[in-house]
Design an enzyme around this catalytic site. Structure first.
Site, mmCIF file in Angstrom:
data_model
loop_
_atom_site.group_PDB
_atom_site.id
_atom_site.type_symbol
_atom_site.label_atom_id
_atom_site.label_comp_id
_atom_site.label_asym_id
_atom_site.label_seq_id
_atom_site.Cartn_x
_atom_site.Cartn_y
_atom_site.Cartn_z
ATOM 1 N N GLY A 70 -17.870 0.524 -5.836
ATOM 2 C CA GLY A 70 -17.418 0.468 -4.448
ATOM 3 C C GLY A 70 -17.587 -0.965 -3.964
ATOM 4 O O GLY A 70 -18.654 -1.573 -4.155
ATOM 5 N N ALA A 71 -16.523 -1.507 -3.361
ATOM 6 C CA ALA A 71 -16.506 -2.947 -3.088
ATOM 7 C C ALA A 71 -17.730 -3.466 -2.314
ATOM 8 O O ALA A 71 -18.378 -4.431 -2.754
ATOM 9 C CB ALA A 71 -15.205 -3.315 -2.377
ATOM 10 N N ARG A 110 -16.230 -7.408 -12.980
ATOM 11 C CA ARG A 110 -15.025 -6.698 -12.528
ATOM 12 C C ARG A 110 -14.250 -7.658 -11.614
ATOM 13 O O ARG A 110 -14.853 -8.309 -10.750
ATOM 14 C CB ARG A 110 -15.372 -5.412 -11.749
ATOM 15 C CG ARG A 110 -16.150 -4.387 -12.564
ATOM 16 C CD ARG A 110 -16.343 -3.094 -11.770
ATOM 17 N NE ARG A 110 -15.113 -2.312 -11.684
ATOM 18 C CZ ARG A 110 -14.966 -1.245 -10.890
ATOM 19 N NH1 ARG A 110 -15.953 -0.874 -10.082
ATOM 20 N NH2 ARG A 110 -13.835 -0.571 -10.886
ATOM 21 N N GLN A 216 -14.080 9.653 -9.208
ATOM 22 C CA GLN A 216 -14.989 9.309 -8.109
ATOM 23 C C GLN A 216 -14.833 10.279 -6.933
ATOM 24 O O GLN A 216 -15.790 10.506 -6.189
ATOM 25 C CB GLN A 216 -14.725 7.882 -7.620
ATOM 26 C CG GLN A 216 -15.131 6.792 -8.594
ATOM 27 C CD GLN A 216 -13.989 6.364 -9.481
ATOM 28 O OE1 GLN A 216 -13.115 7.170 -9.811
ATOM 29 N NE2 GLN A 216 -13.975 5.111 -9.901
ATOM 30 N N ASP A 257 -10.526 -2.651 -1.840
ATOM 31 C CA ASP A 257 -11.250 -3.597 -2.692
ATOM 32 C C ASP A 257 -10.910 -5.045 -2.376
ATOM 33 O O ASP A 257 -11.728 -5.948 -2.589
ATOM 34 C CB ASP A 257 -10.973 -3.312 -4.169
ATOM 35 C CG ASP A 257 -11.895 -2.218 -4.655
ATOM 36 O OD1 ASP A 257 -11.620 -1.042 -4.331
ATOM 37 O OD2 ASP A 257 -12.915 -2.523 -5.291
ATOM 38 N N ASN A 267 -6.649 -0.974 -3.625
ATOM 39 C CA ASN A 267 -7.673 0.082 -3.636
ATOM 40 C C ASN A 267 -7.474 0.895 -4.909
ATOM 41 O O ASN A 267 -6.553 0.634 -5.697
ATOM 42 C CB ASN A 267 -7.567 0.952 -2.373
ATOM 43 C CG ASN A 267 -8.768 1.873 -2.211
ATOM 44 O OD1 ASN A 267 -9.920 1.417 -2.296
ATOM 45 N ND2 ASN A 267 -8.543 3.156 -2.014
ATOM 46 N N LYS A 268 -8.315 1.877 -5.102
ATOM 47 C CA LYS A 268 -8.303 2.675 -6.329
ATOM 48 C C LYS A 268 -6.902 3.173 -6.678
ATOM 49 O O LYS A 268 -6.132 3.567 -5.804
ATOM 50 C CB LYS A 268 -9.261 3.854 -6.127
ATOM 51 C CG LYS A 268 -9.376 4.828 -7.273
ATOM 52 C CD LYS A 268 -9.722 4.186 -8.597
ATOM 53 C CE LYS A 268 -10.975 3.340 -8.551
ATOM 54 N NZ LYS A 268 -11.121 2.473 -9.751
HETATM 55 O O1 MRU Z 1 -13.745 1.704 -9.305
HETATM 56 P P1 MRU Z 1 -14.517 1.908 -8.050
HETATM 57 O O2 MRU Z 1 -15.195 3.238 -7.993
HETATM 58 O O3 MRU Z 1 -15.468 0.767 -7.773
HETATM 59 O O4 MRU Z 1 -13.421 1.888 -6.912
HETATM 60 C C1 MRU Z 1 -13.841 1.971 -5.581
HETATM 61 C C2 MRU Z 1 -12.726 2.054 -4.611
HETATM 62 O O5 MRU Z 1 -11.568 1.973 -4.958
HETATM 63 C C3 MRU Z 1 -13.111 2.157 -3.178
HETATM 64 O O6 MRU Z 1 -12.132 2.846 -2.451
HETATM 65 C C4 MRU Z 1 -13.249 0.749 -2.578
HETATM 66 O O7 MRU Z 1 -14.071 -0.046 -3.379
HETATM 67 C C5 MRU Z 1 -13.779 0.784 -1.216
HETATM 68 S S1 MRU Z 1 -15.463 1.323 -1.173
HETATM 69 C C6 MRU Z 1 -16.000 1.321 0.425
#
Ligand code: MRU
Length: 373
Positions: A70-71, A110, A216, A257, A267-268
């Site tokens: 999560g960012a 990442r 997730q 992100d 985003n994801k």
């Molecule tokens: O691969 P991840 O689980 O780190 O991806 C996270 C996301 O895509 C979240 O939506 C994003 O980081 C925002 S978290 C507040």
């Protein structure tokens, strides 16, 4: 262990609204020789276990394998990781050398979340200057990492307050991935307004997309919302457009992100198709993110580096259940970019940005103290 993540009167005269969750996402215990602990998200929801990350390599591995993710949480984890790297230096010059090497190591974990690089830069910059005393230099670095954690918790709360004003009544929200407490140092970005609405006694129900391939949504969002007593329904990713067509959600709220100056948002993976479906069914599509997610160097989203993850994450579920033939070719982009034109509003700790985003985002970034340089 129940931690009160948020307690405040949401409206003047209202009763106290609290958000309590039985976990902490990350924590630094003690002084400069202290311990950095994270909740190991790879084990959720089966097991709730904190692990210590004692070396910079361990922090990098934890980030790469999504033990911490999560960012905004990545921004704080990278910051603490850099403090761990720095304390290996024997004197002030050694600390600076370790900072350079540690930054390079953590930056290679990442590529997509802007917060990660922002957190590294903040801690590295805190070490700039004339400080020649090792102990005082390290103390400065730790203080900066702690400030990042504290400020993120405050940003989540402010995002919650701003986002609350946008939510329809009753709240029937759909979300993607996990942008909650597990992804931040506070009550989340996308989930913060939902926590606040629930705490304020409003009728809240959430649809969580499972979020293939690493689930997730299923493993984390469904777990975290259930811990808070929020009504959550898990759906397969492919069911989202159908649910919108049938009126099952009246708003969509997701995290981010990296956000470009024109509002294009990474985003994801799957967020973009969700935004397309939302536009087709006229469901408002909100992005919620702290200013540390905005990349002021990026004019538009086409330049955002998208993380490519191993194909085995698709062909083998949960690390052990093979669902595709051995040797099959897989492509596994972990994020996508939602064009700004599909985004109804972007909620930040400094307020809500609306189209045209070039103007509203510039104003937010210019106005915020401590906004990313
Ligand atoms: O691969 P991840 O689980 O780190 O991806 C996270 C996301 O895509 C979240 O939506 C994003 O980081 C925002 S978290 C507040």
């Amino acid at each position: 262990m129940t931690l009160v993540r948020f307690a405040a009167k949401l409206l003047p005269g209202d009763a106290m609204a609290t958000v309590s969750l039985p976990f902490r996402t990350l924590a630094w215990e003690g002084g400069i020789d202290g311990r950095f602990l994270i909740l190991d998200q790879r084990r959720l929801p089966r097991e709730q276990k904190e692990i210590e990350l004692a070396t910079v390599a361990a922090v990098r591995d934890a980030i790469k394998s999504l033990a911490v993710r999560g960012a905004p949480a990545l921004g704080a984890a990278a910051a603490y990781g850099l403090v761990i790297a720095a304390r290996a230096g024997a004197d002030a010059a050694g600390v600076r050398q370790c900072l350079r090497e540690g930054r390079a190591c953590l930056a290679s974990s990442r590529p997509t979340a802007h917060n990660l690089f922002w957190g590294l830069d903040r801690v590295a910059r805190a070490g700039d200057g004339v400080e020649q005393d090792r102990a005082r230099l390290l103390a400065r670095l730790l203080a900066e990492a702690r400030a990042i954690e504290r400020e993120d918790a405050a940003a989540c709360e402010a995002i919650g307050r701003h986002g609350l004003t946008l939510l329809p009544d009753p709240v029937r929200a759909m979300t993607q991935c996990n942008a909650g407490a597990l992804a931040t140092c506070g009550i989340g970005s996308a989930l913060a307004p939902l926590y606040m609405a629930h705490a304020a006694g409003r009728d809240v129900a959430v649809i969580a997309r499972e979020t293939r391939p690493l689930l997730q949504g299923a493993r984390l969002t469904a777990w975290e919302l259930a811990q808070a007593g929020i009504d959550v329904t898990l759906i397969a990713d492919a069911a989202a457009a159908h649910c919108l067509a049938r009126g099952k959600a009246n708003c969509i709220i997701v995290g981010a992100d990296r956000i470009a100056r024109n509002g294009d948002t990474a985003n994801k993976i799957g967020t973009y198709e969700l935004a397309l479906a939302a536009a087709r069914h006229r469901v408002p599509f909100f992005v919620a993110a702290p200013l540390s997610t905005f990349d002021p160097a990026l004019r538009a989203g086409d330049a955002i580096v998208i993380e490519e993850r191993p194909g085995e994450e698709i062909s083998v579920i949960g690390g052990s259940l093979r669902v595709a033939p051995e040797g099959v070719c897989c492509a596994n982009p972990a994020f996508d970019v939602t064009p700004a034109e599909l985004i109804t509003a972007i909620v930040t700790e400094e307020g809500v940005a609306r189209p045209p985003y070039e103007r509203s985002i510039d104003a937010l970034l210019a106005g915020a103290a401590g906004a990313p340089a």
